[in-house]
Scaffold this motif. Structure first.
Motif, PDB file in Angstrom:
ATOM      1  N   GLN A 123     -24.969  44.776  53.140  1.00 23.61           N
ATOM      2  CA  GLN A 123     -25.163  45.956  52.314  1.00 23.61           C
ATOM      3  C   GLN A 123     -26.262  45.714  51.278  1.00 23.61           C
ATOM      4  O   GLN A 123     -26.490  44.582  50.857  1.00 23.61           O
ATOM      5  CB  GLN A 123     -23.859  46.328  51.594  1.00 23.61           C
ATOM      6  N   PRO A 124     -26.960  46.787  50.856  1.00 22.15           N
ATOM      7  CA  PRO A 124     -27.984  46.632  49.813  1.00 22.15           C
ATOM      8  C   PRO A 124     -27.386  46.066  48.528  1.00 22.15           C
ATOM      9  O   PRO A 124     -26.230  46.348  48.196  1.00 22.15           O
ATOM     10  CB  PRO A 124     -28.475  48.068  49.593  1.00 22.15           C
ATOM     11  N   THR A 125     -28.179  45.264  47.836  1.00 20.84           N
ATOM     12  CA  THR A 125     -27.724  44.671  46.589  1.00 20.84           C
ATOM     13  C   THR A 125     -28.792  44.861  45.512  1.00 20.84           C
ATOM     14  O   THR A 125     -29.956  45.154  45.816  1.00 20.84           O
ATOM     15  CB  THR A 125     -27.399  43.177  46.787  1.00 20.84           C
ATOM     16  N   ASP A 126     -28.406  44.696  44.273  1.00 20.59           N
ATOM     17  CA  ASP A 126     -29.255  45.004  43.122  1.00 20.59           C
ATOM     18  C   ASP A 126     -30.404  44.001  42.993  1.00 20.59           C
ATOM     19  O   ASP A 126     -30.178  42.816  42.747  1.00 20.59           O
ATOM     20  CB  ASP A 126     -28.386  44.992  41.854  1.00 20.59           C
ATOM     21  N   ILE A 127     -31.626  44.485  43.156  1.00 21.20           N
ATOM     22  CA  ILE A 127     -32.809  43.626  43.041  1.00 21.20           C
ATOM     23  C   ILE A 127     -32.945  43.068  41.626  1.00 21.20           C
ATOM     24  O   ILE A 127     -33.353  41.920  41.432  1.00 21.20           O
ATOM     25  CB  ILE A 127     -34.071  44.426  43.438  1.00 21.20           C
ATOM     26  N   PHE A 128     -32.565  43.860  40.636  1.00 17.77           N
ATOM     27  CA  PHE A 128     -32.735  43.439  39.247  1.00 17.77           C
ATOM     28  C   PHE A 128     -31.726  42.375  38.819  1.00 17.77           C
ATOM     29  O   PHE A 128     -31.833  41.824  37.717  1.00 17.77           O
ATOM     30  CB  PHE A 128     -32.639  44.644  38.313  1.00 17.77           C
ATOM     31  N   SER A 129     -30.745  42.083  39.683  1.00 16.40           N
ATOM     32  CA  SER A 129     -29.780  41.033  39.357  1.00 16.40           C
ATOM     33  C   SER A 129     -30.373  39.634  39.560  1.00 16.40           C
ATOM     34  O   SER A 129     -29.801  38.644  39.108  1.00 16.40           O
ATOM     35  CB  SER A 129     -28.520  41.180  40.219  1.00 16.40           C
ATOM     36  N   ILE A 130     -31.507  39.563  40.239  1.00 15.35           N
ATOM     37  CA  ILE A 130     -32.163  38.280  40.490  1.00 15.35           C
ATOM     38  C   ILE A 130     -32.987  37.892  39.268  1.00 15.35           C
ATOM     39  O   ILE A 130     -33.941  38.580  38.892  1.00 15.35           O
ATOM     40  CB  ILE A 130     -33.063  38.352  41.749  1.00 15.35           C
ATOM     41  N   ASP A 131     -32.594  36.790  38.632  1.00 12.79           N
ATOM     42  CA  ASP A 131     -33.310  36.235  37.480  1.00 12.79           C
ATOM     43  C   ASP A 131     -33.576  37.297  36.413  1.00 12.79           C
ATOM     44  O   ASP A 131     -34.695  37.433  35.909  1.00 12.79           O
ATOM     45  CB  ASP A 131     -34.621  35.590  37.952  1.00 12.79           C
ATOM     46  N   ASN A 132     -32.531  38.067  36.106  1.00 10.92           N
ATOM     47  CA  ASN A 132     -32.619  39.080  35.046  1.00 10.92           C
ATOM     48  C   ASN A 132     -33.771  40.069  35.244  1.00 10.92           C
ATOM     49  O   ASN A 132     -34.491  40.418  34.304  1.00 10.92           O
ATOM     50  CB  ASN A 132     -32.746  38.399  33.672  1.00 10.92           C
ATOM     51  N   GLY A 133     -33.935  40.482  36.498  1.00 13.77           N
ATOM     52  CA  GLY A 133     -34.962  41.480  36.789  1.00 13.77           C
ATOM     53  C   GLY A 133     -36.378  40.957  36.709  1.00 13.77           C
ATOM     54  O   GLY A 133     -37.311  41.705  36.396  1.00 13.77           O
ATOM     55  N   ALA A 134     -36.563  39.678  37.052  1.00 12.94           N
ATOM     56  CA  ALA A 134     -37.883  39.045  36.914  1.00 12.94           C
ATOM     57  C   ALA A 134     -38.964  39.715  37.755  1.00 12.94           C
ATOM     58  O   ALA A 134     -40.157  39.597  37.452  1.00 12.94           O
ATOM     59  CB  ALA A 134     -37.789  37.565  37.271  1.00 12.94           C
ATOM     60  N   ILE A 135     -38.555  40.426  38.808  1.00 11.66           N
ATOM     61  CA  ILE A 135     -39.565  41.080  39.647  1.00 11.66           C
ATOM     62  C   ILE A 135     -40.416  42.054  38.828  1.00 11.66           C
ATOM     63  O   ILE A 135     -41.591  42.300  39.143  1.00 11.66           O
ATOM     64  CB  ILE A 135     -38.902  41.808  40.840  1.00 11.66           C
ATOM     65  N   ASN A 136     -39.850  42.596  37.753  1.00 13.67           N
ATOM     66  CA  ASN A 136     -40.605  43.529  36.902  1.00 13.67           C
ATOM     67  C   ASN A 136     -41.830  42.881  36.266  1.00 13.67           C
ATOM     68  O   ASN A 136     -42.791  43.571  35.906  1.00 13.67           O
ATOM     69  CB  ASN A 136     -39.693  44.088  35.796  1.00 13.67           C
ATOM     70  N   ASP A 137     -41.801  41.554  36.126  1.00 13.95           N
ATOM     71  CA  ASP A 137     -42.935  40.842  35.533  1.00 13.95           C
ATOM     72  C   ASP A 137     -44.146  40.819  36.457  1.00 13.95           C
ATOM     73  O   ASP A 137     -45.246  40.470  36.023  1.00 13.95           O
ATOM     74  CB  ASP A 137     -42.545  39.394  35.200  1.00 13.95           C
ATOM     75  N   TRP A 138     -43.944  41.166  37.731  1.00 13.06           N
ATOM     76  CA  TRP A 138     -45.013  41.025  38.720  1.00 13.06           C
ATOM     77  C   TRP A 138     -45.530  42.361  39.245  1.00 13.06           C
ATOM     78  O   TRP A 138     -46.339  42.391  40.163  1.00 13.06           O
ATOM     79  CB  TRP A 138     -44.513  40.159  39.881  1.00 13.06           C
ATOM     80  N   ILE A 139     -45.084  43.442  38.666  1.00 11.64           N
ATOM     81  CA  ILE A 139     -45.497  44.760  39.147  1.00 11.64           C
ATOM     82  C   ILE A 139     -46.950  45.044  38.767  1.00 11.64           C
ATOM     83  O   ILE A 139     -47.374  44.803  37.638  1.00 11.64           O
ATOM     84  CB  ILE A 139     -44.562  45.853  38.597  1.00 11.64           C
ATOM     85  N   VAL A 140     -47.704  45.541  39.735  1.00 10.54           N
ATOM     86  CA  VAL A 140     -49.097  45.951  39.528  1.00 10.54           C
ATOM     87  C   VAL A 140     -49.175  47.426  39.902  1.00 10.54           C
ATOM     88  O   VAL A 140     -49.156  47.786  41.079  1.00 10.54           O
ATOM     89  CB  VAL A 140     -50.063  45.133  40.411  1.00 10.54           C
ATOM     90  N   SER A 141     -49.260  48.281  38.911  1.00  9.10           N
ATOM     91  CA  SER A 141     -49.223  49.722  39.161  1.00  9.10           C
ATOM     92  C   SER A 141     -50.603  50.365  39.173  1.00  9.10           C
ATOM     93  O   SER A 141     -50.735  51.546  39.514  1.00  9.10           O
ATOM     94  CB  SER A 141     -48.347  50.413  38.111  1.00  9.10           C
ATOM     95  N   ASP A 142     -51.643  49.584  38.828  1.00  8.26           N
ATOM     96  CA  ASP A 142     -52.976  50.179  38.688  1.00  8.26           C
ATOM     97  C   ASP A 142     -53.974  49.710  39.745  1.00  8.26           C
ATOM     98  O   ASP A 142     -55.164  49.978  39.640  1.00  8.26           O
ATOM     99  CB  ASP A 142     -53.542  49.892  37.297  1.00  8.26           C
ATOM    100  N   LYS A 143     -53.502  49.008  40.788  1.00  6.71           N
ATOM    101  CA  LYS A 143     -54.407  48.599  41.864  1.00  6.71           C
ATOM    102  C   LYS A 143     -54.311  49.619  42.988  1.00  6.71           C
ATOM    103  O   LYS A 143     -53.213  49.955  43.459  1.00  6.71           O
ATOM    104  CB  LYS A 143     -54.043  47.205  42.387  1.00  6.71           C
ATOM    105  N   ASP A 144     -55.447  50.093  43.439  1.00  5.12           N
ATOM    106  CA  ASP A 144     -55.492  51.166  44.419  1.00  5.12           C
ATOM    107  C   ASP A 144     -55.113  50.677  45.814  1.00  5.12           C
ATOM    108  O   ASP A 144     -55.525  49.596  46.241  1.00  5.12           O
ATOM    109  CB  ASP A 144     -56.898  51.775  44.445  1.00  5.12           C
TER     110      ASP A 144
END
Length: 253
Positions: A123-144
């Motif tokens: 079943q799907p699980t919470d991505i933000f539960s991994i290392d206190n949501g560390a994936i947010n530190d790697w988001i790039v929203s301005d690259k085309d």
């Protein structure tokens, strides 16, 4: 790790045995390189498969779209750049750019959506539960990433059964189900060599719905939805739809 670039760039070679009769890279192998780049990128930043397996988690590909101007020729070195565009609780969006390693030539782009699952419950699980949501530190929203995100592949009840195949050992991946790239290869095998002598793949997209396992028979239903555009529905032995794909070709001389 905090000093690492948010965008990963990985060099690959269009090996001759990974190329088709025209001397250009198979779409399936390009897809595999993209998935490898995704794993290299996520592993180096602490949320990759190697770590997730230790806590009974895994990334599962939900959607993939690849749009190419052309495919790399044999012996060509090329880069796959990848970055996380966004993250939600159960899904994350990851993009790709395929460029020449020596000249920076743009071959094409890719877009993907991933879910994180519990390997025991599936079943799907919470991505933000991994290392206190560390994936947010790697988001790039301005690259085309200048290709369409794609959407649900729409098909009618008039799709024609084209082929049914068996599945075996080589179809199964580390998660225990039919490998994502194998579906790509099986879909593209629905057209013969004569077709590919006069047509090139412009865009390939696939949306995964349910898992299939070794021993399942896969039935392929095809529908011609526009000029040089085809949709394919893949159904496993028990009648469950596993995935849908859309392939857009361009005519070549």
């Amino acid at each position: 790790m905090k000093n690492m670039d948010k965008i990963g760039k990985y060099e690959f070679l269009a090996e001759p045995f990974h190329c088709d009769f025209s001397g250009r890279l198979f779409m399936g192998h390009l897809g595999n390189h993209m998935l490898n780049a995704a794993d290299f990128h996520s592993s180096a930043r602490g949320f990759g498969m190697k770590y997730l397996m230790t806590i009974k988690r895994s990334w599962v590909l939900s959607r993939l779209a690849i749009e190419m101007e052309e495919m790399p020729q044999q012996y060509t070195k090329f880069n796959v750049e990848t970055w996380v565009e966004s993250a939600m609780r159960f899904f994350t969006s990851r993009n790709f750019a395929v460029t020449g390693a020596d000249d920076g030539k743009v071959y094409g782009y890719g877009r993907s959506i991933w879910a994180m699952i519990d390997t025991e419950t599936r079943q799907p699980t919470d991505i933000f539960s991994i290392d206190n949501g560390a994936i947010n530190d790697w988001i790039v929203s301005d690259k085309d990433c200048p290709i369409d995100k794609g959407g649900r592949v729409k098909m009618s009840d008039g799709a024609e059964l084209i082929r049914t195949i068996d599945t075996f050992y080589n179809d199964v991946d580390i998660n225990g189900h039919i490998n994502s790239v194998k579906y790509i290869e099986h879909v593209l095998d629905l057209w013969d060599l004569d077709w590919y002598r006069t047509h090139a793949i412009k865009r390939f997209e696939i949306a995964y719905v349910a898992e299939a396992h070794a021993g399942d028979k896969l039935s392929f239903y095809q529908e011609h939805t526009a000029e040089n555009e085809f949709c394919v529905r893949i159904v496993r032995t028990d009648g469950t739809e596993c995935c849908r794909s859309k392939v857009t070709f361009i005519k070549i001389s």
